[in-house]
Design an enzyme around this catalytic site. Structure first.
Site, PDB file in Angstrom:
ATOM      1  N   GLU A  82      83.453 -31.400  34.419  1.00 18.60           N
ATOM      2  CA  GLU A  82      82.326 -30.570  33.997  1.00 18.60           C
ATOM      3  C   GLU A  82      81.844 -30.940  32.590  1.00 18.60           C
ATOM      4  O   GLU A  82      82.642 -31.122  31.685  1.00 18.60           O
ATOM      5  CB  GLU A  82      82.731 -29.088  34.005  1.00 18.60           C
ATOM      6  N   CYS A 145      86.033 -20.101  37.149  1.00 19.95           N
ATOM      7  CA  CYS A 145      86.300 -21.412  36.541  1.00 19.95           C
ATOM      8  C   CYS A 145      85.421 -21.612  35.312  1.00 19.95           C
ATOM      9  O   CYS A 145      85.882 -22.079  34.267  1.00 19.95           O
ATOM     10  CB  CYS A 145      86.049 -22.532  37.554  1.00 19.95           C
ATOM     11  N   HIS A 166      87.005 -29.930  38.579  1.00 21.09           N
ATOM     12  CA  HIS A 166      86.996 -29.309  39.907  1.00 21.09           C
ATOM     13  C   HIS A 166      87.472 -30.332  40.941  1.00 21.09           C
ATOM     14  O   HIS A 166      87.042 -31.496  40.895  1.00 21.09           O
ATOM     15  CB  HIS A 166      85.580 -28.858  40.276  1.00 21.09           C
TER      16      HIS A 166
HETATM   17  N1  PCA Z   1      87.735 -22.107  41.950  1.00 25.35           N
HETATM   18  C1  PCA Z   1      86.861 -20.994  41.603  1.00 25.35           C
HETATM   19  C2  PCA Z   1      87.766 -19.960  40.995  1.00 25.35           C
HETATM   20  C3  PCA Z   1      89.166 -20.440  41.197  1.00 25.35           C
HETATM   21  C4  PCA Z   1      89.060 -21.786  41.744  1.00 25.35           C
HETATM   22  O1  PCA Z   1      89.999 -22.539  42.020  1.00 25.35           O
HETATM   23  C5  PCA Z   1      85.666 -21.397  40.743  1.00 25.35           C
HETATM   24  O2  PCA Z   1      85.163 -22.538  40.893  1.00 25.35           O
HETATM   25  O3  PCA Z   1      85.183 -20.602  39.934  1.00 25.35           O
END
Ligand code: PCA
Length: 201
Positions: A82, A145, A166
């Site tokens: 990100e 997140c 992610h």
């Molecule tokens: N993904 C979610 C919350 C926890 C996770 O593993 C997100 O992208 O916000």
């Protein structure tokens, strides 16, 4: 040079699934830490109330040079790093406390967005070189997140870096019945390990 202190966090399962690739990667790293770093790990609750206090406690306890947070993304086929966190939260689905957050600022008066303080493009290159599809992403969405990335960037001490990766969902995981992209945790974990090694070199 002093050993780099690295904090890596993942998230518990949420949204009706009993698994989360980010949690698996954290457990694998804790059991077999990359050489040459001081590693601390934690698995966070997927709750608006508990996720950030969980990171803050780990940051206070371990004083990491680098905070690397991991989470699952149902929509992505690559491992993504990100670039920005938004000062905005919305509850797409109820969190693990059953809370469905209304749209709005995370921190009143704080900037609208904060840039990640890790080398995003360098981390993507390290992961690609490790053989895993990886790419940068504009922002971490508007769920929990994004919340932990925004708060870590806002609250980091001078020189302390924070970033978010992610990873795709796991093959066979609940929530992938409609053909959502998946990736084995061994493959996404290999990429995360390569990113940690690059970012702590
Ligand atoms: N993904 C979610 C919350 C926890 C996770 O593993 C997100 O992208 O916000």
């Amino acid at each position: 040079m002093a050993t780099t202190r690295v904090l890596v966090t993942g998230f518990e399962p949420f949204g009706g699934s009993d698994d989360n690739p980010s949690m698996r990667i954290v457990h694998a790293l804790a059991g077999d830490p990359p050489a040459g770093i001081e590693l601390a790990t934690g698995v966070l609750p997927v709750t608006w109330a508990g996720a950030w206090p969980g990171v803050l406690e780990l940051m206070s306890q371990h004083r990491p040079d680098l905070v690397l947070m991991l989470g699952q993304s149902g929509k992505r086929s690559s491992v993504t790093v990100e670039r920005f966190a938004l000062n905005f939260g919305r509850g797409r689905i109820a969190d693990n406390d059953g809370v469905d957050r209304p749209d709005g600022a995370l921190v009143e008066g704080a900037p609208l967005a904060l840039a990640s303080t890790i080398d995003v493009d360098g981390a993507v290159e390290a992961m690609t070189n490790a053989g895993t599809p990886a790419r940068p992403s504009h922002d971490a969405g508007a769920c929990v997140c994004n919340l932990v990335l925004f708060q870590s960037l806002l609250r980091a001490t001078p020189g302390q870096r924070a970033g978010f990766i992610h990873v795709p969902m796991l093959p066979g995981q609940q929530g992938t019945e409609n053909g959502e992209p998946t990736m084995d945790a061994a493959e996404s974990g290999r990429a995360v390990r390569a990113a940690i090694e690059f970012l702590s070199a």
